[in-house]
Design an enzyme around this catalytic site. Structure first.
Site, PDB file in Angstrom:
ATOM      1  N   ASN A  78     -33.067 -14.278 -11.878  1.00 13.19           N
ATOM      2  CA  ASN A  78     -32.027 -13.251 -11.910  1.00 13.19           C
ATOM      3  C   ASN A  78     -30.709 -13.726 -11.289  1.00 13.19           C
ATOM      4  O   ASN A  78     -29.654 -13.192 -11.611  1.00 13.19           O
ATOM      5  CB  ASN A  78     -32.551 -12.012 -11.162  1.00 13.19           C
ATOM      6  CG  ASN A  78     -31.453 -11.041 -10.829  1.00 13.19           C
ATOM      7  OD1 ASN A  78     -30.949 -10.340 -11.703  1.00 13.19           O
ATOM      8  ND2 ASN A  78     -31.029 -11.016  -9.566  1.00 13.19           N
ATOM      9  N   ILE A 111     -28.959  -5.975  -9.309  1.00 16.76           N
ATOM     10  CA  ILE A 111     -30.106  -5.831 -10.211  1.00 16.76           C
ATOM     11  C   ILE A 111     -31.351  -6.472  -9.581  1.00 16.76           C
ATOM     12  O   ILE A 111     -32.448  -5.935  -9.673  1.00 16.76           O
ATOM     13  CB  ILE A 111     -29.781  -6.483 -11.580  1.00 16.76           C
ATOM     14  CG1 ILE A 111     -28.713  -5.674 -12.315  1.00 16.76           C
ATOM     15  CG2 ILE A 111     -31.045  -6.599 -12.442  1.00 16.76           C
ATOM     16  CD1 ILE A 111     -28.222  -6.317 -13.617  1.00 16.76           C
ATOM     17  N   ASP A 131     -14.694 -15.353 -13.392  1.00 12.70           N
ATOM     18  CA  ASP A 131     -13.998 -14.984 -14.626  1.00 12.70           C
ATOM     19  C   ASP A 131     -12.548 -15.463 -14.649  1.00 12.70           C
ATOM     20  O   ASP A 131     -11.863 -15.474 -13.620  1.00 12.70           O
ATOM     21  CB  ASP A 131     -14.002 -13.451 -14.787  1.00 12.70           C
ATOM     22  CG  ASP A 131     -15.388 -12.888 -15.077  1.00 12.70           C
ATOM     23  OD1 ASP A 131     -16.337 -13.677 -15.233  1.00 12.70           O
ATOM     24  OD2 ASP A 131     -15.506 -11.643 -15.150  1.00 12.70           O
ATOM     25  N   ILE A 158     -23.751  -2.969 -15.804  1.00  6.79           N
ATOM     26  CA  ILE A 158     -24.572  -2.243 -14.825  1.00  6.79           C
ATOM     27  C   ILE A 158     -23.765  -2.049 -13.540  1.00  6.79           C
ATOM     28  O   ILE A 158     -23.056  -2.973 -13.112  1.00  6.79           O
ATOM     29  CB  ILE A 158     -25.869  -3.059 -14.518  1.00  6.79           C
ATOM     30  CG1 ILE A 158     -26.596  -3.473 -15.804  1.00  6.79           C
ATOM     31  CG2 ILE A 158     -26.801  -2.272 -13.595  1.00  6.79           C
ATOM     32  CD1 ILE A 158     -27.056  -2.351 -16.719  1.00  6.79           C
ATOM     33  N   GLN A 194     -17.435 -12.711 -24.273  1.00  3.26           N
ATOM     34  CA  GLN A 194     -16.580 -11.770 -23.541  1.00  3.26           C
ATOM     35  C   GLN A 194     -15.316 -12.477 -23.082  1.00  3.26           C
ATOM     36  O   GLN A 194     -15.402 -13.580 -22.521  1.00  3.26           O
ATOM     37  CB  GLN A 194     -17.343 -11.220 -22.327  1.00  3.26           C
ATOM     38  CG  GLN A 194     -16.538 -10.348 -21.405  1.00  3.26           C
ATOM     39  CD  GLN A 194     -15.957  -9.131 -22.099  1.00  3.26           C
ATOM     40  OE1 GLN A 194     -14.830  -9.164 -22.618  1.00  3.26           O
ATOM     41  NE2 GLN A 194     -16.728  -8.056 -22.155  1.00  3.26           N
ATOM     42  N   MET A 195     -14.180 -11.851 -23.326  1.00  6.06           N
ATOM     43  CA  MET A 195     -12.912 -12.429 -22.849  1.00  6.06           C
ATOM     44  C   MET A 195     -13.010 -12.720 -21.361  1.00  6.06           C
ATOM     45  O   MET A 195     -13.433 -11.861 -20.590  1.00  6.06           O
ATOM     46  CB  MET A 195     -11.793 -11.402 -23.022  1.00  6.06           C
ATOM     47  CG  MET A 195     -11.215 -11.343 -24.390  1.00  6.06           C
ATOM     48  SD  MET A 195      -9.735 -10.312 -24.308  1.00  6.06           S
ATOM     49  CE  MET A 195     -10.449  -8.796 -24.898  1.00  6.06           C
ATOM     50  N   ILE A 233     -23.825 -15.681 -10.996  1.00  2.00           N
ATOM     51  CA  ILE A 233     -22.480 -15.439 -10.445  1.00  2.00           C
ATOM     52  C   ILE A 233     -21.468 -15.389 -11.592  1.00  2.00           C
ATOM     53  O   ILE A 233     -21.755 -15.855 -12.693  1.00  2.00           O
ATOM     54  CB  ILE A 233     -22.057 -16.560  -9.454  1.00  2.00           C
ATOM     55  CG1 ILE A 233     -22.030 -17.947 -10.135  1.00  2.00           C
ATOM     56  CG2 ILE A 233     -22.980 -16.586  -8.245  1.00  2.00           C
ATOM     57  CD1 ILE A 233     -21.360 -19.038  -9.291  1.00  2.00           C
ATOM     58  N   GLY A 245     -26.608  -4.643 -20.331  1.00  2.00           N
ATOM     59  CA  GLY A 245     -25.191  -4.393 -20.578  1.00  2.00           C
ATOM     60  C   GLY A 245     -24.478  -4.323 -19.240  1.00  2.00           C
ATOM     61  O   GLY A 245     -24.862  -5.004 -18.282  1.00  2.00           O
ATOM     62  N   TYR A 301     -19.599 -17.942 -18.081  1.00  2.00           N
ATOM     63  CA  TYR A 301     -20.734 -17.028 -17.881  1.00  2.00           C
ATOM     64  C   TYR A 301     -21.469 -16.770 -19.193  1.00  2.00           C
ATOM     65  O   TYR A 301     -22.700 -16.837 -19.263  1.00  2.00           O
ATOM     66  CB  TYR A 301     -20.191 -15.722 -17.296  1.00  2.00           C
ATOM     67  CG  TYR A 301     -21.224 -14.669 -16.963  1.00  2.00           C
ATOM     68  CD1 TYR A 301     -21.857 -14.651 -15.725  1.00  2.00           C
ATOM     69  CD2 TYR A 301     -21.539 -13.652 -17.867  1.00  2.00           C
ATOM     70  CE1 TYR A 301     -22.782 -13.667 -15.400  1.00  2.00           C
ATOM     71  CE2 TYR A 301     -22.463 -12.660 -17.555  1.00  2.00           C
ATOM     72  CZ  TYR A 301     -23.073 -12.674 -16.316  1.00  2.00           C
ATOM     73  OH  TYR A 301     -23.993 -11.689 -16.005  1.00  2.00           O
TER      74      TYR A 301
HETATM   75  N1  CAA Z   1     -12.102  -5.996 -22.604  1.00  2.09           N
HETATM   76  C1  CAA Z   1     -10.904  -5.552 -23.097  1.00  2.09           C
HETATM   77  N2  CAA Z   1      -9.730  -6.049 -22.694  1.00  2.09           N
HETATM   78  C2  CAA Z   1      -9.736  -6.989 -21.768  1.00  2.09           C
HETATM   79  C3  CAA Z   1     -10.917  -7.506 -21.215  1.00  2.09           C
HETATM   80  C4  CAA Z   1     -12.146  -6.951 -21.667  1.00  2.09           C
HETATM   81  N3  CAA Z   1     -13.315  -7.355 -21.175  1.00  2.09           N
HETATM   82  N4  CAA Z   1     -10.610  -8.467 -20.305  1.00  2.09           N
HETATM   83  C5  CAA Z   1      -9.265  -8.537 -20.297  1.00  2.09           C
HETATM   84  N5  CAA Z   1      -8.746  -7.661 -21.168  1.00  2.09           N
HETATM   85  C6  CAA Z   1      -7.320  -7.403 -21.423  1.00  2.09           C
HETATM   86  C7  CAA Z   1      -6.653  -6.686 -20.261  1.00  2.09           C
HETATM   87  O1  CAA Z   1      -6.873  -5.278 -20.301  1.00  2.09           O
HETATM   88  C8  CAA Z   1      -5.202  -7.040 -20.466  1.00  2.09           C
HETATM   89  O2  CAA Z   1      -4.671  -6.233 -21.511  1.00  2.09           O
HETATM   90  P1  CAA Z   1      -3.207  -5.605 -21.382  1.00  2.09           P
HETATM   91  O3  CAA Z   1      -2.277  -6.797 -21.327  1.00  2.09           O
HETATM   92  O4  CAA Z   1      -3.090  -4.775 -22.615  1.00  2.09           O
HETATM   93  O5  CAA Z   1      -3.195  -4.827 -20.105  1.00  2.09           O
HETATM   94  C9  CAA Z   1      -5.291  -8.483 -20.993  1.00  2.09           C
HETATM   95  O6  CAA Z   1      -6.633  -8.642 -21.502  1.00  2.09           O
HETATM   96  C10 CAA Z   1      -5.051  -9.482 -19.886  1.00  2.09           C
HETATM   97  O7  CAA Z   1      -5.942  -9.181 -18.805  1.00  2.09           O
HETATM   98  P2  CAA Z   1      -5.472  -9.287 -17.281  1.00  2.09           P
HETATM   99  O8  CAA Z   1      -4.107  -8.673 -17.090  1.00  2.09           O
HETATM  100  O9  CAA Z   1      -6.578  -8.714 -16.425  1.00  2.09           O
HETATM  101  O10 CAA Z   1      -5.353 -10.875 -17.125  1.00  2.09           O
HETATM  102  P3  CAA Z   1      -5.750 -11.781 -15.902  1.00  2.09           P
HETATM  103  O11 CAA Z   1      -5.469 -13.191 -16.311  1.00  2.09           O
HETATM  104  O12 CAA Z   1      -5.187 -11.247 -14.639  1.00  2.09           O
HETATM  105  O13 CAA Z   1      -7.346 -11.606 -15.747  1.00  2.09           O
HETATM  106  C11 CAA Z   1      -9.631 -11.624 -16.487  1.00  2.09           C
HETATM  107  C12 CAA Z   1      -8.181 -11.975 -16.814  1.00  2.09           C
HETATM  108  C13 CAA Z   1     -10.094 -12.432 -15.242  1.00  2.09           C
HETATM  109  C14 CAA Z   1     -10.470 -11.999 -17.691  1.00  2.09           C
HETATM  110  C15 CAA Z   1      -9.755 -10.139 -16.132  1.00  2.09           C
HETATM  111  O14 CAA Z   1      -9.121  -9.359 -17.132  1.00  2.09           O
HETATM  112  C16 CAA Z   1     -11.189  -9.701 -16.042  1.00  2.09           C
HETATM  113  O15 CAA Z   1     -11.824  -9.867 -14.994  1.00  2.09           O
HETATM  114  N6  CAA Z   1     -11.740  -9.133 -17.146  1.00  2.09           N
HETATM  115  C17 CAA Z   1     -13.105  -8.682 -17.199  1.00  2.09           C
HETATM  116  C18 CAA Z   1     -14.018  -9.761 -17.723  1.00  2.09           C
HETATM  117  C19 CAA Z   1     -15.413  -9.185 -17.806  1.00  2.09           C
HETATM  118  O16 CAA Z   1     -15.688  -8.342 -18.640  1.00  2.09           O
HETATM  119  N7  CAA Z   1     -16.308  -9.638 -16.921  1.00  2.09           N
HETATM  120  C20 CAA Z   1     -17.634  -9.104 -16.857  1.00  2.09           C
HETATM  121  C21 CAA Z   1     -18.057  -9.042 -15.415  1.00  2.09           C
HETATM  122  S1  CAA Z   1     -19.608  -8.143 -15.200  1.00  2.09           S
HETATM  123  C22 CAA Z   1     -20.739  -9.208 -15.710  1.00  2.09           C
HETATM  124  O17 CAA Z   1     -20.505 -10.335 -16.027  1.00  2.09           O
HETATM  125  C23 CAA Z   1     -22.120  -8.686 -15.775  1.00  2.09           C
HETATM  126  C24 CAA Z   1     -22.654  -8.695 -17.144  1.00  2.09           C
HETATM  127  O18 CAA Z   1     -23.540  -9.513 -17.446  1.00  2.09           O
HETATM  128  C25 CAA Z   1     -22.214  -7.683 -18.127  1.00  2.09           C
END
Ligand code: CAA
Length: 242
Positions: free
Chosen positions: A84, A16, A90, A182, A143-144, A87, A180, A149
């Site tokens: 901006n 971004i 997660d 990106i 956010q989970m 990091i 949201g 963050y």
């Molecule tokens: N939405 C819905 N479900 C989610 C979720 C989410 N954001 N994050 C995790 N889950 C669910 C998984 O799908 C999984 O469900 P199932 O057991 O049904 O498959 C369950 O939670 C456990 O997840 P993992 O198997 O992935 O568990 P893990 O311990 O290996 O990893 C985690 C956990 C690191 C949180 C990983 O799931 C992850 O990276 N999730 C995404 C988190 C996220 O949304 N980060 C945003 C990054 S982009 C950003 O930050 C920019 C911004 O400003 C928007």
């Protein structure tokens, strides 16, 4: 105000931030983009765009102080600051260690304090400034896996509102943009099964593009946006309606 305004964009050579730098240079700002680690990508970006680049770890106050002093000596006073740099580290909270917490706080929140604190006095003295802080949908909703963050991105909104009050009579506006999801490298760390779930929740049906956020920043940076301060401009494909 000088004829050519100077804009500083932290994390301004990738994702971004790169789109913001590119847009601002097209809009005739003199743009300085800070980067932290990826030197090669920063140099390529400089070659492609003519944006000035400087290495600076925003989480270190003294490094920021040296960088800002150098910029002010070489280019003049900064009138647009885009905080901006951000990091992610997660992980579910029960697996989040202190390092994951403090890395994110130091860059995403202390970094905002450091740069703003160093530039704010000259904006106040000039009677003009634009501070634009990049927050996130995940600071608005939570956010989970992002206790660290989302805490920083929510904090940035409180910071924005308070500074807006303090800058209001001094010609300095302070606003936030809350993107949201990106299409950037940051998304690469999200497991595919999770990404599918996230995209399914975006009513527009796709991820946003970095330039769609950059145009929000360009709008807020404009001198004519002078009555907009303390606001959060949300761009998330209708994923979260505020
Ligand atoms: N939405 C819905 N479900 C989610 C979720 C989410 N954001 N994050 C995790 N889950 C669910 C998984 O799908 C999984 O469900 P199932 O057991 O049904 O498959 C369950 O939670 C456990 O997840 P993992 O198997 O992935 O568990 P893990 O311990 O290996 O990893 C985690 C956990 C690191 C949180 C990983 O799931 C992850 O990276 N999730 C995404 C988190 C996220 O949304 N980060 C945003 C990054 S982009 C950003 O930050 C920019 C911004 O400003 C928007």
């Amino acid at each position: 105000m000088p004829e050519k305004q100077i804009a500083l964009v932290s994390g301004g050579t990738r994702g971004i931030g790169a789109a913001i730098s590119a847009r601002l240079i097209k809009a005739e700002y003199e743009v300085i983009a800070l980067y932290n680690q990826n030197e090669e990508q920063a140099n390529n970006f400089k070659r492609e765009t003519n944006v000035h680049i400087l290495k600076c770890d925003v989480s270190h106050y003294d490094t920021c102080a040296d960088t800002i002093e150098n910029i002010q000596n070489e280019y003049g006073k900064i009138s647009v600051l885009v905080n901006n740099a951000g990091i992610t580290r997660d992980g579910f909270f029960h697996k989040m260690d202190r390092q994951m917490w403090s890395d994110v706080i130091n860059t995403n929140l202390n970094g905002v304090f450091n740069l703003t604190h160093l530039i704010w006095p000259s904006m106040i003295e000039n009677g003009y400034g634009r501070v634009i802080n990049i927050s996130s949908i995940n600071g608005q909703t939570g956010q989970m896996g992002q206790a660290n963050y989302s805490a920083t991105k929510a904090a940035v909104l409180g910071f924005t509102r308070t500074l807006a009050l303090e800058g209001a009579r001094r010609g300095v506006t302070v606003n936030a943009v809350a993107p949201g999801y990106i299409e950037t490298d940051m998304m690469a760390s999200i497991p595919e099964k999770v990404l599918d779930k996230i995209i399914a929740k975006i009513p527009i049906g796709r991820l946003g593009k970095a330039d769609e956020i950059a145009r929000c920043v360009e709008f807020l940076a404009d001198p004519a946006s002078s009555f907009i301060t303390g606001s959060t401009l949300t761009a998330n494909g209708a994923q979260h309606l505020v």
